[in-house]
Scaffold this motif. Structure first.
Motif, mmCIF file in Angstrom:
data_model
loop_
_atom_site.group_PDB
_atom_site.id
_atom_site.type_symbol
_atom_site.label_atom_id
_atom_site.label_comp_id
_atom_site.label_asym_id
_atom_site.label_seq_id
_atom_site.Cartn_x
_atom_site.Cartn_y
_atom_site.Cartn_z
ATOM 1 N N CYS A 137 0.853 -1.194 0.000
ATOM 2 C CA CYS A 137 0.000 0.000 0.000
ATOM 3 C C CYS A 137 0.885 1.239 0.000
ATOM 4 C CB CYS A 137 -0.920 -0.001 1.222
ATOM 5 S SG CYS A 137 -1.900 1.512 1.406
ATOM 6 N N VAL A 138 0.403 2.300 -0.614
ATOM 7 C CA VAL A 138 1.143 3.568 -0.666
ATOM 8 C C VAL A 138 1.372 4.121 0.742
ATOM 9 C CG1 VAL A 138 -0.869 5.109 -0.907
ATOM 10 C CG2 VAL A 138 1.286 5.712 -2.042
ATOM 11 N N PHE A 234 -3.553 1.093 -4.275
ATOM 12 C CA PHE A 234 -4.751 1.825 -4.713
ATOM 13 C C PHE A 234 -5.066 1.625 -6.191
ATOM 14 C CE2 PHE A 234 -1.452 5.201 -5.093
ATOM 15 C CZ PHE A 234 -1.711 5.724 -6.352
HETATM 16 MO MO LIG Z 1 -3.551 1.686 -0.319
#
Ligand SMILES: [Mo]
Ligand SMILES: Nc1nc2c(c(=O)[nH]1)N[C@H]1C(S)=C(S)[C@@H](COP(=O)(O)O)O[C@H]1N2
Length: 319
Positions: A137-138, A234
């Motif tokens: 995840c970012v 995302f």
């Molecule tokens: Mo994310």
């Protein structure tokens, strides 16, 4: 509901020791969750409709990591799905009444074959594969998840995009009555994402319909979501209702929200920091509170498969 089991296809068979252990753990966690762990109709949270909602005919696909997968509990209780709220436990708590059937997917744009397809017909021509992928995840946490899905490249070939198709764009269901998070402006709805046609036809991207051999839980994007393992999480758009072949680069929901922080490419890159935090390291969910963060790998470790897609591209500008 799940993809119905045709009588001539044998059941999902356990292909390795790891999967065997994982499956036992899955069933144990399901049972546990049914008792106390999760709120609401917890068993159906993990296995919609029935504890036997195993997906039929799943084969072991390529490209799986040998890293240990996260537990089912981690994967189905720590989520990002803003349509059901912005907290990590909002998706599991707020998505249990969501019905991911009936469901259609519209295929549009520059392709020989377009139209609106029932989810069962959309998936039916393909063989389901299990692929154990890292997910980064970012926000700088990560997991390892045994997905079940169909390679996006095979789906794309089936619809025969024309030479005008340079990008593939995806959209999530927009239905605030069923998705309470859409009654708030945390993002512009519907959630949308996109890939270049070269990225989309790389062997790695998966249209996912399950995890741990079972139908995809609502909180993970039922009935169908994208997984692009070398990109930040995302890009893996959930609850897909539309796929279109475009001549111009689509704008993603996260670009619309903050284009200086979230770019179109969103390739995992430890050398390009997010404006507000470093991307050099990541916290593996489930590793324990005192576990050290681990180094983030270029392209999340999938460089051998995808680095050539970005030859000559300045990844600092094209983040
Ligand atoms: Mo994310
Ligand atoms: N439609 C939609 N898709 C989405 C999101 C979202 O909020 N809405 N969150 C994304 C983010 S930020 C991540 S990290 C992954 C999380 O997937 P998981 O909850 O199955 O681990 O889903 C992605 N797909």
């Amino acid at each position: 509901m799940l993809i119905r089991k045709p009588p001539d296809i044998r059941s999902y068979e356990i292909t390795s020791e790891t999967n065997y252990v994982n499956r036992r753990q899955f069933l144990r966690t399901s049972a546990l969750a049914g008792g106390s762990l999760l709120a609401g109709s917890a068993l159906s949270a993990i296995v919609p409709d029935s504890p036997m909602a195993e997906l039929p005919g799943v084969i072991a696909g390529g490209y799986s990591t040998t890293e240990a997968p996260n537990s089912v509990e981690d994967i189905v209780t720590y989520n990002n799905y803003y349509e059901f709220g912005t907290g990590k436990s909002d998706p599991v708590n707020n998505s249990q009444d969501f019905k991911p059937r009936p469901w259609t997917i519209e295929v549009a744009g520059h392709a020989d074959i377009t139209g609106t397809f029932d989810i069962e017909d959309f998936i039916k021509p393909h063989i389901l594969e299990e692929r154990i992928y890292r997910m980064r995840c970012v926000e700088a946490w990560s997991m390892v998840i045994p997905w079940v899905g169909i390679p996006l490249v095979d789906v794309i070939k089936r619809f025969k995009p024309t030479s005008a198709a340079k990008f593939v764009r995806f959209e999530t269901l927009h239905d605030p009555a069923r998705m309470p998070g859409q009654r708030r402006g945390s993002l512009q709805w519907p959630y949308r994402e996109g890939l270049t046609i070269a990225e989309a036809t790389n062997p790695l991207p998966l249209l996912v319909v399950g995890l741990y051999g079972h139908a995809l839980p609502n909180q993970n994007g039922a009935p169908i979501r994208l997984v692009v393992p070398w990109k930040y999480g995302f890009k893996g758009i959930k609850g897909i209702v539309k796929m279109s072949f475009e001549s111009r680069q689509p704008v993603s929901s996260w670009q619309m929200a903050a284009s200086h922080e979230y770019g179109f490419y969103a390739n995992v890159n430890p050398n390009v920091a997010h404006p507000r935090w470093s991307q050099a390291r990541e916290r593996r969910i489930g590793a324990g509170f005192f576990a050290e963060k681990q180094a983030t790998l270029m392209f999340n470790g999938y460089g051998e498969q995808v680095a050539h897609l970005y030859a000559g591209l300045d990844l600092r500008r094209n983040f």
